[in-house]
Design an enzyme around this catalytic site. Structure first.
Site, mmCIF file in Angstrom:
data_model
loop_
_atom_site.group_PDB
_atom_site.id
_atom_site.type_symbol
_atom_site.label_atom_id
_atom_site.label_comp_id
_atom_site.label_asym_id
_atom_site.label_seq_id
_atom_site.Cartn_x
_atom_site.Cartn_y
_atom_site.Cartn_z
ATOM 1 N N CYS A 1 0.821 -1.217 0.000
ATOM 2 C CA CYS A 1 0.000 0.000 0.000
ATOM 3 C C CYS A 1 0.856 1.269 0.000
ATOM 4 O O CYS A 1 0.603 2.201 -0.776
ATOM 5 C CB CYS A 1 -0.963 0.008 1.184
ATOM 6 S SG CYS A 1 -0.206 -0.364 2.778
ATOM 7 N N TYR A 2 1.877 1.327 0.856
ATOM 8 C CA TYR A 2 2.765 2.495 0.839
ATOM 9 C C TYR A 2 3.452 2.663 -0.518
ATOM 10 O O TYR A 2 3.512 3.782 -1.051
ATOM 11 C CB TYR A 2 3.815 2.369 1.938
ATOM 12 C CG TYR A 2 3.364 2.735 3.333
ATOM 13 C CD1 TYR A 2 2.733 3.955 3.599
ATOM 14 C CD2 TYR A 2 3.592 1.883 4.403
ATOM 15 C CE1 TYR A 2 2.341 4.287 4.888
ATOM 16 C CE2 TYR A 2 3.202 2.204 5.699
ATOM 17 C CZ TYR A 2 2.570 3.416 5.935
ATOM 18 O OH TYR A 2 2.185 3.748 7.211
#
Length: 336
Positions: free
Chosen positions: A148-149
Site C-alpha cells: 500500500c505504501y
C-alpha cells in the site's frame, strides 16, 4: 462466461474486501475460500450472514487447482511462496499474491524477510501496479500485488521521474490508518494506543522503503537515496503520502500530472491537497502537486485496503483475463 476465483487467507481484512468486490463482479464468481482453520463465512464475518454462505476450508493446492481459474493469496509475508510454488505447477491456474513474497528482487527479499524457496516463480512474477505495468500484467501467470505504501508513493513520483534532481534524493512522509497493521493483536494497535494519538514508526527502516526505492531506480535506470518515514494515525482506513523532491528544471507540475495519467481512469489529479475521505471505499488514487522554487511537493491519497491491496488485486485479475481494468471496482467514497 464467469471465471472461478479462490481466496486463500480469507479471514483477514483484505480477504473480506476481496469477497465484497467479487460478489458484485460480473465476470468472476467465488468458488473457493480458505484460511488457517475450517469455518463458515458468517462465523468469521457476521456481516455476510444472508449474503454469502460458504465453507472456509484449510487450503489444499490440489483442490484449488480443480476449483479455481485464479487464486488471490491474502496470506502473511513468507507464507505465500509455499502455496504459489505448488499452484504454479498446475498450468491452468493464475495467481495474484498480496504478500511481499514476489514484489522484490531476490537480494532485497532475503535482506528484509527470509530465504526465498521459489526463485523460479520470483523470476516469472510481474509487479502489479496497473498504471505503470499494464501490458506485462495482461500476459502474466503470477502478479505480485504491490504494498500500500509503495502504491501511493510510486503513483505520486512516477510522473516526475525525469525531472528529479537525484543528488538530493526523495523524502516520503506517509500516514496510514490502523487497518494497515492487519488483524493480529499488537499493543501498538490497541484502541488505547491509537485513539487520539499519532506516531512515526520504523523511520528509515520500514520494509516498504526497499520496495519503493527499487521501483524508483528501475524507472530512473540509476540509483537514488530514499528517506521513508511511515506514521500510524487514528483512522480505520486510508493513506496519505507526501513526497518531497528537488527539481533539476522548471516544470508545469499540474500539466505533467494530467498528461501522464490521461489514460488512467482511477487517477484523479486535484487542484488542492488531497483528502483521504474522498478515496476511502474506492479504487481511486487522488494526486496533487505543487512546486516552490526548486522543491516539488506531491500529495497522494488511497484506501490502503482497496487501491492499496484488494481492489488493486482485482484490477490485476481483470487485465490477466482480458477484461477492462475497471470492471467491478468500487468508485463511490464512503464520505461522511
Amino acid at each position: 462466461m464467469k471465471f472461478r476465483a479462490g481466496i486463500i487467507g480469507v479471514s483477514g481484512y483484505t480477504g473480506l474486501e476481496l469477497i465484497k468486490i467479487l460478489l458484485n463482479h460480473p465476470n468472476f464468481e467465488i468458488s473457493y475460500l480458505a484460511a488457517s482453520s475450517a469455518s463458515k463465512t458468517d462465523e468469521i464475518f457476521p456481516l455476510l450472514d444472508g449474503i454469502l454462505d460458504m465453507d472456509i476450508e484449510v487450503a489444499d493446492p490440489k483442490i484449488v487447482a480443480k476449483k479455481c481459474d485464479i487464486v488471490f493469496l491474502a496470506l502473511p509475508h513468507e507464507k505465500s511462496m509455499y502455496f504459489t510454488k505448488e499452484l504454479l505447477s498446475f498450468k491452468d491456474v493464475k495467481v495474484v499474491d498480496l504478500s511481499a513474497d514476489y514484489r522484490l528482487s531476490l537480494e532485497l527479499y532475503e535482506k528484509n524477510y527470509t530465504a526465498h524457496i521459489d526463485k523460479d516463480g520470483l523470476k516469472q512474477a510481474v509487479y502489479g501496479l496497473v498504471e505503470l505495468n499494464k501490458e506485462k500484467i495482461k500476459t502474466a501467470r503470477i502478479v505480485a500485488n504491490p504494498g500500500c505504501y509503495p502504491i501511493a508513493s510510486l503513483l505520486a513520483i512516477a510522473p516526475f521521474i525525469n525531472f528529479i534532481d537525484t543528488k538530493f534524493g526523495v523524502i516520503i512522509d506517509a500516514k496510514s490508518g490502523v487497518s494497515g497493521a492487519g488483524k493480529s493483536l499488537k499493543t501498538t494497535s490497541h484502541f488505547c494506543s491509537v485513539n487520539e494519538n499519532i506516531n512515526a514508526y520504523n523511520p528509515f527502516k520500514h520494509r516498504h522503503a526497499d520496495e519503493i526505492k527499487e521501483r524508483i531506480e528501475m524507472l530512473l535506470n540509476s540509483q537514488i537515496s530514499l528517506h521513508f518515514i511511515p506514521h500510524l494515525v487514528p483512522i480505520t482506513r486510508g493513506m496519505l503520502v507526501s513526497v518531497y523532491v528537488n527539481l533539476k528544471q522548471d516544470i508545469d507540475e499540474k500539466e505533467i500530472l494530467r498528461e501522464f495519467y490521461k489514460n488512467a481512469p482511477f487517477i484523479r489529479v486535484k487542484n488542492e491537497p488531497v483528502v483521504v475521505k474522498n478515496v476511502v471505499g474506492t479504487h481511486f488514487c487522488d494526486i496533487f502537486a505543487q512546486k516552490h522554487e526548486n522543491l516539488l511537493f506531491i500529495n497522494s491519497a488511497i484506501d490502503n485496503l482497496l487501491k492499496g491491496a484488494s481492489s488493486q488485486a482485482i484490477a490485476n485479475a481483470n487485465l490477466m483475463f482480458g477484461f477492462d481494468e475497471s470492471l467491478g471496482l468500487p468508485k463511490i467514497a464512503y464520505g461522511l
